[in-house]
Scaffold this motif. Sequence first.
Motif, PDB file in Angstrom:
ATOM      1  N   PRO A 138       5.883 -22.811  27.357  1.00 36.98           N
ATOM      2  CA  PRO A 138       5.799 -21.380  27.658  1.00 36.98           C
ATOM      3  C   PRO A 138       5.791 -21.122  29.159  1.00 36.98           C
ATOM      4  O   PRO A 138       5.158 -21.834  29.932  1.00 36.98           O
ATOM      5  CB  PRO A 138       4.465 -20.973  27.017  1.00 36.98           C
ATOM      6  N   ILE A 139       6.526 -20.098  29.561  1.00 34.15           N
ATOM      7  CA  ILE A 139       6.564 -19.643  30.950  1.00 34.15           C
ATOM      8  C   ILE A 139       6.010 -18.222  30.951  1.00 34.15           C
ATOM      9  O   ILE A 139       6.669 -17.287  30.470  1.00 34.15           O
ATOM     10  CB  ILE A 139       7.991 -19.688  31.508  1.00 34.15           C
ATOM     11  N   ASP A 140       4.796 -18.060  31.460  1.00 35.10           N
ATOM     12  CA  ASP A 140       4.080 -16.800  31.351  1.00 35.10           C
ATOM     13  C   ASP A 140       3.707 -16.250  32.722  1.00 35.10           C
ATOM     14  O   ASP A 140       3.484 -17.002  33.679  1.00 35.10           O
ATOM     15  CB  ASP A 140       2.791 -16.977  30.543  1.00 35.10           C
ATOM     16  N   ILE A 141       3.619 -14.928  32.782  1.00 38.88           N
ATOM     17  CA  ILE A 141       3.040 -14.239  33.927  1.00 38.88           C
ATOM     18  C   ILE A 141       1.628 -13.807  33.538  1.00 38.88           C
ATOM     19  O   ILE A 141       1.429 -13.186  32.493  1.00 38.88           O
ATOM     20  CB  ILE A 141       3.874 -13.017  34.340  1.00 38.88           C
ATOM     21  N   LYS A 142       0.679 -14.141  34.392  1.00 42.71           N
ATOM     22  CA  LYS A 142      -0.727 -13.838  34.133  1.00 42.71           C
ATOM     23  C   LYS A 142      -1.170 -12.705  35.051  1.00 42.71           C
ATOM     24  O   LYS A 142      -1.095 -12.823  36.286  1.00 42.71           O
ATOM     25  CB  LYS A 142      -1.574 -15.093  34.372  1.00 42.71           C
ATOM     26  N   PHE A 143      -1.626 -11.597  34.458  1.00 44.59           N
ATOM     27  CA  PHE A 143      -2.087 -10.426  35.199  1.00 44.59           C
ATOM     28  C   PHE A 143      -3.617 -10.363  35.105  1.00 44.59           C
ATOM     29  O   PHE A 143      -4.148 -10.064  34.031  1.00 44.59           O
ATOM     30  CB  PHE A 143      -1.470  -9.148  34.643  1.00 44.59           C
ATOM     31  N   SER A 144      -4.305 -10.639  36.201  1.00 43.84           N
ATOM     32  CA  SER A 144      -5.768 -10.734  36.186  1.00 43.84           C
ATOM     33  C   SER A 144      -6.406  -9.506  36.822  1.00 43.84           C
ATOM     34  O   SER A 144      -5.885  -8.953  37.811  1.00 43.84           O
ATOM     35  CB  SER A 144      -6.234 -11.984  36.932  1.00 43.84           C
ATOM     36  N   ALA A 145      -7.543  -9.096  36.269  1.00 42.83           N
ATOM     37  CA  ALA A 145      -8.353  -8.053  36.893  1.00 42.83           C
ATOM     38  C   ALA A 145      -9.107  -8.649  38.081  1.00 42.83           C
ATOM     39  O   ALA A 145      -9.061  -9.858  38.328  1.00 42.83           O
ATOM     40  CB  ALA A 145      -9.313  -7.473  35.867  1.00 42.83           C
ATOM     41  N   GLN A 146      -9.806  -7.809  38.816  1.00 45.13           N
ATOM     42  CA  GLN A 146     -10.634  -8.311  39.898  1.00 45.13           C
ATOM     43  C   GLN A 146     -11.804  -9.116  39.326  1.00 45.13           C
ATOM     44  O   GLN A 146     -12.391  -8.740  38.311  1.00 45.13           O
ATOM     45  CB  GLN A 146     -11.163  -7.149  40.749  1.00 45.13           C
TER      46      GLN A 146
END
Length: 246
Positions: A138-146
């Motif tokens: 899997p090739i994923d983009i990870k969007f993290s909160a602060q």
Amino acid sequence: MREYGLRMLGAVVLLLVTLTANGQERKPMNKPYIDLRPLHFGILVGTNFQDVEFENVGPQTVTLDDGTVTEKTILTDADKWNPGFSVGVLAEGRISNNIALRIAPTMHFGAKHLVFRNLTDSIQQTTQDLKNTYISVPIDIKFSAQRFNNYRPYLVAGINPMINLTHKDQDYIQLKRYDVMLEIGLGCDFYLPFFKLNPELKFSYSLVNSLDTKHADELRDANLRVYANSVRSAHAKMITLTFYFE
């Protein structure tokens, strides 16, 4: 079994809400600089639940061994989410403070439970355990909160190319060797004193027709072909609950 995915999703959401409600007070931070590294690695273990969505053909015209032509209707379905096991490694590259690119080669061991209902012959029913061993990248983009204290919720989305290592056999239905899935999920980074733990729940859905449409011609038993030809397309589905250790 089909409710497992919703239950797990509810549990993760409840956990994140509880953490938010109880974590308003600032506390000492574990591993404060771990997310500033441009590249870091880890391992993962987890469980997967596999399913498949079929498009049925409906009534079929079948020529029997004695030359008789008849019509049969086979209804094919996967009647439950089958549990399995997943293990792999992780490489994550930092793009910005809140975005990262993640690649996680993984092996998924599991099966799909299929049910064939012969509506022509007094609704006879037979089953098949379609065993699968996948290698996925899997090739994923990870969007993290602060980050707040020692946790950080995130969303993840991407594509997942997969290779099915299961050998072909003389069973009713087989899936193709190669597949590509779209996946989306959510999780949370927990910063512990000596490592980072990331529980994550993710849903994957096949973007292509996963059905091996040539399998029916390879069956030696002509009586099985009516089952193999009962569907025209299949889309694999998977729910994974994964624990990453970084």
